[in-house]
Structures are given as C-alpha cells and as structure tokens.
Design a protein around this motif. Sequence first.
Motif, PDB file in Angstrom:
ATOM      1  N   GLY A  82      36.772  12.592  59.880  1.00 56.86           N
ATOM      2  CA  GLY A  82      35.330  12.686  59.705  1.00 56.86           C
ATOM      3  C   GLY A  82      34.822  12.221  58.346  1.00 56.86           C
ATOM      4  N   THR A  83      35.706  11.767  57.476  1.00 62.26           N
ATOM      5  CA  THR A  83      35.321  11.370  56.123  1.00 62.26           C
ATOM      6  C   THR A  83      35.680   9.904  55.895  1.00 62.26           C
ATOM      7  OG1 THR A  83      35.830  13.603  55.375  1.00 62.26           O
ATOM      8  CG2 THR A  83      35.574  11.916  53.686  1.00 62.26           C
ATOM      9  N   PRO A  84      34.698   9.030  55.708  1.00 55.61           N
ATOM     10  CA  PRO A  84      35.020   7.625  55.439  1.00 55.61           C
ATOM     11  C   PRO A  84      35.550   7.438  54.020  1.00 55.61           C
ATOM     12  CG  PRO A  84      32.659   7.962  55.305  1.00 55.61           C
ATOM     13  CD  PRO A  84      33.260   9.275  55.746  1.00 55.61           C
ATOM     14  N   GLY A  85      36.411   6.450  53.851  1.00 60.80           N
ATOM     15  CA  GLY A  85      36.916   6.128  52.520  1.00 60.80           C
ATOM     16  C   GLY A  85      35.819   5.511  51.670  1.00 60.80           C
ATOM     17  N   LYS A  86      35.789   5.875  50.385  1.00 61.69           N
ATOM     18  CA  LYS A  86      34.802   5.321  49.453  1.00 61.69           C
ATOM     19  C   LYS A  86      35.464   5.107  48.107  1.00 61.69           C
ATOM     20  CE  LYS A  86      30.895   7.777  51.485  1.00 61.69           C
ATOM     21  NZ  LYS A  86      29.851   8.788  51.261  1.00 61.69           N
ATOM     22  N   ILE A  87      34.987   4.089  47.393  1.00 61.12           N
ATOM     23  CA  ILE A  87      35.430   3.835  46.029  1.00 61.12           C
ATOM     24  C   ILE A  87      34.236   3.280  45.261  1.00 61.12           C
ATOM     25  CG2 ILE A  87      36.303   1.536  46.581  1.00 61.12           C
ATOM     26  CD1 ILE A  87      38.559   2.086  44.541  1.00 61.12           C
ATOM     27  N   ARG A  88      34.031   3.765  44.023  1.00 61.70           N
ATOM     28  CA  ARG A  88      32.884   3.322  43.245  1.00 61.70           C
ATOM     29  C   ARG A  88      33.342   2.875  41.859  1.00 61.70           C
ATOM     30  NH1 ARG A  88      28.777   7.675  42.506  1.00 61.70           N
ATOM     31  NH2 ARG A  88      29.003   7.447  40.288  1.00 61.70           N
ATOM     32  N   PHE A  89      32.824   1.708  41.428  1.00 64.73           N
ATOM     33  CA  PHE A  89      33.141   1.136  40.132  1.00 64.73           C
ATOM     34  C   PHE A  89      31.921   1.210  39.213  1.00 64.73           C
ATOM     35  CE2 PHE A  89      35.457  -1.693  43.219  1.00 64.73           C
ATOM     36  CZ  PHE A  89      36.731  -1.210  42.968  1.00 64.73           C
ATOM     37  N   HIS A  90      32.176   1.251  37.906  1.00 64.25           N
ATOM     38  CA  HIS A  90      31.104   1.158  36.911  1.00 64.25           C
ATOM     39  C   HIS A  90      31.590   0.231  35.800  1.00 64.25           C
ATOM     40  CE1 HIS A  90      28.824   2.327  33.279  1.00 64.25           C
ATOM     41  NE2 HIS A  90      27.821   2.323  34.138  1.00 64.25           N
ATOM     42  N   PHE A  91      30.753  -0.719  35.408  1.00 65.05           N
ATOM     43  CA  PHE A  91      31.102  -1.673  34.360  1.00 65.05           C
ATOM     44  C   PHE A  91      30.248  -1.400  33.128  1.00 65.05           C
ATOM     45  CE2 PHE A  91      32.325  -3.491  38.357  1.00 65.05           C
ATOM     46  CZ  PHE A  91      33.620  -3.918  38.092  1.00 65.05           C
ATOM     47  N   SER A  92      30.914  -1.409  31.941  1.00 60.75           N
ATOM     48  CA  SER A  92      30.213  -1.018  30.721  1.00 60.75           C
ATOM     49  C   SER A  92      30.343  -2.023  29.577  1.00 60.75           C
ATOM     50  CB  SER A  92      30.720   0.345  30.242  1.00 60.75           C
ATOM     51  OG  SER A  92      32.122   0.299  30.043  1.00 60.75           O
TER      52      SER A  92
END
Length: 186
Positions: A82-92
């Motif tokens: 019931g939980t989709p895979g997610k990945i989040r990036f941040h560029f600084s």
Amino acid sequence: MRTQQSIAVTLVACMLTTAVAAASLAPGTLLNGTITQDYSSNHAYVGERVELTNVTNDDGSGTVTRGRLYGQVVAVQPAGQGTPGKIRFHFSRLVLANGAVYAVDSHVTGVQANTKSNAAKEAGGAIAGMLVGNAIGKTLFHVGGFGLLGAAGGFLLAKNNRQNVDVPAGSVVQVELTSVTRRQSS
C-alpha cells in the motif's frame, strides 16, 4: 602593450560572461542535468550525495553550459504493501564551467524515474489465491467455488503491493532554482 590589451580584453570577456550567467540565474530558472549514479527508493539513504553533470538552462539560452549541481537525498520511502516508493533530492550548490560557484536553493520539478509494472505480480497473486482458495474449499468444506474468491483476494493483495522507484545513472533531472547567491570561486 599588446599583451596588456589582450589580458584586459580577456578579463572584460570573463566579467561579461559571469554577469550574463548571474543575470540568468534568478529564482524560477529551470536547469537540466544528468545524474551521475543509480538511486533507488529501496537502497538510497537520507544524506547520500547526489551530483548532476552537464547542467544547462532549460530555455536553451546557453548562459549555463557544462555546469554541475551538488546536493543530497533528503527523503526516501521504500515501497511496501500500500506504500509507493519515493525518493526526493535537493540541490544546494551550482558550479559553472567558468568556475563561478553559487549557493542555491532548489526543488526538483522532473526526473526520469523507472517503476516496474505490477501486472505479472497481480496475475501471480490471482493464480496463487485461486489455488489456495480451491485447496481450502475442498479440504475444509468439501466443495468447490472458493477458487474464485481466493483469486480475487490474491489479486487485490498483489495489486496493493507497490514498486520501488529507480533513478538510473544518466537520467535527466530538471531543477528549479528558488534562490541564488554568488560565492567565491572554488
């Protein structure tokens, strides 16, 4: 004399190039770059370093070419029931080809990510459910018909099992700058 003139011309050209690049790096600027390694919601971790190479302006103006964006993974959610895979990036940090360095705040607006289809898993779940349903129906109740019920249950269970998100090396990532501050060259 000519050497001094050519040095002066070179300095002016560098200053103009830097001024043009700085003018084009306002909040709202979209940049595209190529991610250098594989990332997966199954294996990535918060704080893992991320690098984009061959960074260019999305508008094709050519004011940013061959730049590099540096950042990190800031959120990961492995796929599950019931939980989709997610990945989040941040560029600084943005480094231009001419050596100019900018502290940036950004958010990713697009990424080429791969997810697998659940079709085979759903079909397998339906077949396994049908076999289990038939076995239970015939063993416990000595009647047929439980296979259809088991197939529906197996399908729904497999349907709810989500896939991880994979971002392979070489994928194009689009980043929108939300703030830009010029730093000293690195």
